[in-house]
Motif scaffolding. Sequence first.
Motif, PDB file in Angstrom:
ATOM      1  N   LEU A   1       0.824  -1.216   0.000  1.00 29.95           N
ATOM      2  CA  LEU A   1       0.000   0.000   0.000  1.00 29.95           C
ATOM      3  C   LEU A   1       0.855   1.262   0.000  1.00 29.95           C
ATOM      4  N   LEU A   2       1.936   1.204   0.821  1.00 31.99           N
ATOM      5  CA  LEU A   2       2.843   2.361   0.837  1.00 31.99           C
ATOM      6  C   LEU A   2       3.496   2.583  -0.526  1.00 31.99           C
ATOM      7  N   ILE A   3       3.891   1.447  -1.159  1.00 34.60           N
ATOM      8  CA  ILE A   3       4.506   1.566  -2.491  1.00 34.60           C
ATOM      9  C   ILE A   3       3.517   2.169  -3.485  1.00 34.60           C
TER      10      ILE A   3
ATOM     11  N   HIS B   1       1.723  17.576 -11.162  1.00 35.56           N
ATOM     12  CA  HIS B   1       1.700  18.943 -10.650  1.00 35.56           C
ATOM     13  C   HIS B   1       2.819  19.781 -11.253  1.00 35.56           C
ATOM     14  N   ARG B   2       4.029  19.153 -11.342  1.00 33.38           N
ATOM     15  CA  ARG B   2       5.144  19.867 -11.971  1.00 33.38           C
ATOM     16  C   ARG B   2       4.860  20.144 -13.445  1.00 33.38           C
TER      17      ARG B   2
ATOM     18  N   LEU C   1       1.612   9.308  -5.324  1.00 30.31           N
ATOM     19  CA  LEU C   1       2.085  10.644  -4.966  1.00 30.31           C
ATOM     20  C   LEU C   1       3.143  11.140  -5.949  1.00 30.31           C
ATOM     21  N   SER C   2       4.033  10.196  -6.351  1.00 30.62           N
ATOM     22  CA  SER C   2       5.060  10.581  -7.326  1.00 30.62           C
ATOM     23  C   SER C   2       4.434  11.018  -8.641  1.00 30.62           C
ATOM     24  N   ARG C   3       3.423  10.255  -9.084  1.00 28.88           N
ATOM     25  CA  ARG C   3       2.731  10.639 -10.324  1.00 28.88           C
ATOM     26  C   ARG C   3       2.015  11.979 -10.171  1.00 28.88           C
TER      27      ARG C   3
END
Length: 307
Positions: A67-69, A82-83, A75-77
């Motif tokens: 789940l963390l992965i 966002h960037r 979040l990374s995506r």
Amino acid sequence: MAKDQFFVVRGSAAPGAPSEHREKPSAAKREKPDRHSSASSSQSGTGRRGWVLSIIVIILFLLSIILLIVVARKLSRLQQQHRDLESSAAELQHMVNCYSSSFYRNVSSVSLQCSLIHNNVSALLSEMEQQQNISTQHMAALRAVLDRTVWELILGYLLQVDRGSSNATVQSDQSCSRCLSSLCPADWQLWHYSCYYLSLESTDWDKASAYCKSTGAHLLIIENQAELQFVKGRIQDNRWIGLTDRKNEGTWLWNDGTAVRTEFWNRGEPNNENEEDCGEIMPAQGKLNDLSCSLQKKYVCEKHLQT
């Protein structure tokens, strides 16, 4: 269970009391294996539960890691998106700034072009008006020359006719003068193809100009020194003439729009002491003076013979 039965059979075969004494150890022996089996069962059940709990914990741990992965990847995506959005927003803002700058430059350029066009049109209209005024003046001068030439030819013809009837030059001149004088209205005086009226009444400049116009004439316009001397020799008091600077203060013009010659003015004139916007002729000095238009003065009307 076979052993228990075996012991019971043997006990029942023995006589009396000893058989009861032997049965007790059998019961004790029977109790011991039961306790051992229950303890073993309890231990085995506890072990199984521990293993199950361990497996569950491990599974939960693995699920937490997974789940963390997954969350980290999400979040990374999201951070990458966002960037990307920030980069796109920056590019769009840059494009908007460029378009805005270009738009304002174009607006300024169009405004400048409109201003230049307006100035060019104004200059063109002014030049056309000047050319029209010049053409009008040239046409008026040409007409005056033609009219004067015609009257000179008429005068020459009358002189020749008069010389044919008399050899006296003076009589010929008087005869021609009488012929030409008949072209002027009564109470008007002839001089160089123009008729002049010397008023007996006094009035302001506007009424004097209106009266002259009502007779087909205009207030006196002095073209040269000879005409100035002619009028000067026939009046004794100052009189209104067709000269004013009402249209443009300080710019003195005759009724026909031509400028007055500076040598006609008396010394120190025009001085506009008391809002003096109209001109008069002063016979004593043989010069012109500016005066308030509302004053009561006699006047001089002029009418060309061709009119």
